[in-house]
Design an enzyme around this catalytic site. Structure first.
Site: not given
Ligand code: SF4
Length: 332
Positions: A200, A218
């Site tokens: 991420k 996320d």
């Protein structure tokens, strides 16, 4: 007539055409007008009947009539229809959030990777309040790698988990100095080897500091793509792969911003503002949140004087000389 989620390709085409002709006028206002229409979901069938705004670019202020929705299971949606609906949602969000960008403040890739690591389990706002002092004292990876950990911990304390975060940012600074000459590498395989940097964080850095397409999965992204039935996956890597297949690579970074901004401002985890949502006609989860337009408006997270999410004064770094959104730092 509306564009219910899960409709046929022909219906999609018609609605898309209508939306295109109305788009310019409707989206400048930013917020949307509500009319009446029919949309349905598996959940809506089980729950009480609900109504959705008439068009994706309508103005909530002008909300008037509402109408009970009819049932239409999104399970019937073909792959082609899903791709079209997903891309249309992204286009609509691009108009609502024309300045969507990473909300962490940074001036270079080093600052972005550190800020992204610090953003775990806290808000971007909190990180933005913390990093100026950190980067003023330790402007380079060399400085941070050689810092006194206790002093770094004191600065990072407001972000929570400050001991672990201190270890990560000092560790990644050390790795940058030792392995990459003090520069942040621009490749996924190298970024994920840095302490505290997962996929991420790596995609945030690649997309926004190097202009390389990446999807940021996320918590907001995960919640929204499942609500929209773009995927049923729960594993971030699988979500990333499935959503990536719905869009051209060139859309990935902006798509991430649009989805995350929508999740932060309108489609909240506990109380989504469905009655004020610009993409309600395209959403199978319409009705999970407040559907009354006036009540839903109160749930929106406005920025002063603007429509939901619009940054009235975008950072200069985000605009080109003509005042238009500029390419990401490092692009080109
Ligand atoms: S706010 Fe409601 S209608 Fe809008 S995307 Fe979220 S769940 Fe769907």
């Amino acid at each position: 007539m509306k564009t219910p989620a899960g409709k046929t390709a022909a219906g999609e085409k018609t609605a898309a055409k209508k939306a295109t002709t109305k788009k310019a006028a409707a989206t400048k206002a930013g917020t949307k007008k509500a009319g009446a229409t029919s949309v349905t979901t598996k959940k809506a069938i089980k729950k009480k009947p609900v109504a959705v705004p008439e068009k994706a670019t309508a103005d909530v202020k002008g909300a008037s009539g509402v109408k009970t929705v009819a049932a239409k299971p999104p399970a019937a949606e073909s792959r082609t229809a899903l791709v079209r609906r997903a891309r249309r949602i992204n286009r609509e969000l691009a108009e609502v959030f024309p300045y969507a960008h990473p909300e962490l403040d940074f001036d270079n890739p080093f600052q972005l990777v550190v800020a992204t690591v610090l953003s775990a389990q806290t808000t971007d706002l909190r990180v933005n309040q913390t990093t100026p002092a950190l980067f003023a004292k330790y402007p380079t990876p060399e400085d941070l790698a050689a810092a006194n950990p206790e002093e770094v911990e004191e600065i990072l304390r407001p972000t929570g988990f400050f001991r672990a975060k201190t270890k990560s940012v000092m560790g990644l600074s050390k790795a940058l100095v030792e392995n990459y000459g003090g520069e942040v590498p621009g490749r996924l395989e190298e970024l994920v080897k840095l302490p505290g940097v997962g996929r991420k964080t790596a995609f945030v850095v690649l997309g926004n500091a190097f202009g390389r397409p990446g999807i940021t999965v996320d918590t907001h992204f995960q919640r929204l793509v499942r609500r929209w039935q773009w995927t049923e996956q729960t594993d971030p890597d699988k979500i990333e792969a499935e959503i990536g297949a719905l869009f051209p690579k060139s859309d990935w970074t902006d798509l991430s911003h649009h989805v995350i901004w929508h999740g932060r401002r309108i489609c909240h985890a506990r109380k989504p503002a469905c009655g004020a949502c610009p993409i309600a006609p395209l959403c199978p989860a319409y009705g999970e949140g407040e559907t009354d337009p006036e009540k839903a408006k109160k749930l929106l997270k406005y920025e002063k004087g603007g429509f939901p999410g619009q940054r009235l004064n975008p950072p200069k770094s985000y605009l080109d000389a003509g005042g238009k959104p500029a390419p990401p730092l490092g692009a080109g």
